[in-house]
Design a protein around this motif. Sequence first.
Motif, mmCIF file in Angstrom:
data_model
loop_
_atom_site.group_PDB
_atom_site.id
_atom_site.type_symbol
_atom_site.label_atom_id
_atom_site.label_comp_id
_atom_site.label_asym_id
_atom_site.label_seq_id
_atom_site.Cartn_x
_atom_site.Cartn_y
_atom_site.Cartn_z
ATOM 1 N N PHE A 157 0.844 -1.208 0.000
ATOM 2 C CA PHE A 157 0.000 0.000 0.000
ATOM 3 C C PHE A 157 0.875 1.253 0.000
ATOM 4 C CE2 PHE A 157 -1.893 3.415 2.552
ATOM 5 C CZ PHE A 157 -3.019 3.695 1.801
ATOM 6 N N LYS A 158 1.899 1.249 0.839
ATOM 7 C CA LYS A 158 2.799 2.387 0.938
ATOM 8 C C LYS A 158 3.521 2.618 -0.394
ATOM 9 C CE LYS A 158 6.497 4.252 3.792
ATOM 10 N NZ LYS A 158 7.301 4.051 4.982
ATOM 11 N N GLN A 159 3.988 1.544 -1.015
ATOM 12 C CA GLN A 159 4.672 1.655 -2.322
ATOM 13 C C GLN A 159 3.752 2.274 -3.369
ATOM 14 O OE1 GLN A 159 5.736 -2.452 -3.072
ATOM 15 N NE2 GLN A 159 7.920 -1.927 -3.020
ATOM 16 N N ILE A 160 2.525 1.781 -3.427
ATOM 17 C CA ILE A 160 1.556 2.290 -4.413
ATOM 18 C C ILE A 160 1.306 3.781 -4.188
ATOM 19 C CG2 ILE A 160 -0.863 2.201 -5.140
ATOM 20 C CD1 ILE A 160 -0.812 -0.802 -4.466
ATOM 21 N N GLN A 161 1.097 4.164 -2.939
ATOM 22 C CA GLN A 161 0.808 5.570 -2.634
ATOM 23 C C GLN A 161 2.005 6.463 -2.953
ATOM 24 O OE1 GLN A 161 -2.287 6.623 -1.964
ATOM 25 N NE2 GLN A 161 -2.821 4.487 -2.203
ATOM 26 N N GLN A 162 3.207 5.986 -2.663
ATOM 27 C CA GLN A 162 4.402 6.778 -2.963
ATOM 28 C C GLN A 162 4.582 6.936 -4.471
ATOM 29 O OE1 GLN A 162 7.355 4.633 -0.647
ATOM 30 N NE2 GLN A 162 7.218 6.129 1.012
ATOM 31 N N LYS A 163 4.289 5.895 -5.235
ATOM 32 C CA LYS A 163 4.360 5.989 -6.702
ATOM 33 C C LYS A 163 3.356 7.005 -7.220
ATOM 34 C CE LYS A 163 6.252 1.450 -7.742
ATOM 35 N NZ LYS A 163 6.018 0.109 -8.306
#
Length: 169
Positions: A157-163
């Motif tokens: 989730f964190k990776q997706i949001q940062q992207k």
Amino acid sequence: MVKQELKKLGLHYVIVELGMVEILENLTTEQLALLKICLLNSGLELMEDKKIILIEDIKKVIVEMIHYTDELPKVNYSQYLSKKLNQDYTYLANTFSEIEGITIEHYIINLKIERVKELVLFNEHNLTEIAYLMHYSSVAHLSNQFKKVTGFTPSFFKQIQQKKLHHIS
């Protein structure tokens, strides 16, 4: 704003608090209709149904508990809600489910996951600290519940949001 609307209508109040007004007079049907209109024009809504008011109180206590207190209660949520609202938990739970179509437990889980999302994105705490802050028994329990609600692990989730943020900037 509410005080101004009451004054315009010539109504006298004892208490005006967030979400609650106590008026001295017994309102006529016409006064009640006018009050509803005035409040709606101000972006507010008059809630008369005691069950709806109770639901709002339950939600307020839960939001306060999850978002605005540093420490979640040491007792379980049912005891906390029952004590805070001075009502039998079974009555609270049944009324909440009847009106909202979801259990209090699911509402709490959804709010907790929303709070976890915020904490994950703010990057001020690691997952172990977040699990502790949100009173999960373990990181695994938090991760499982997070995935069940969102479909993602907290780290994904964190990776997706940062992207998403990188694509915006």
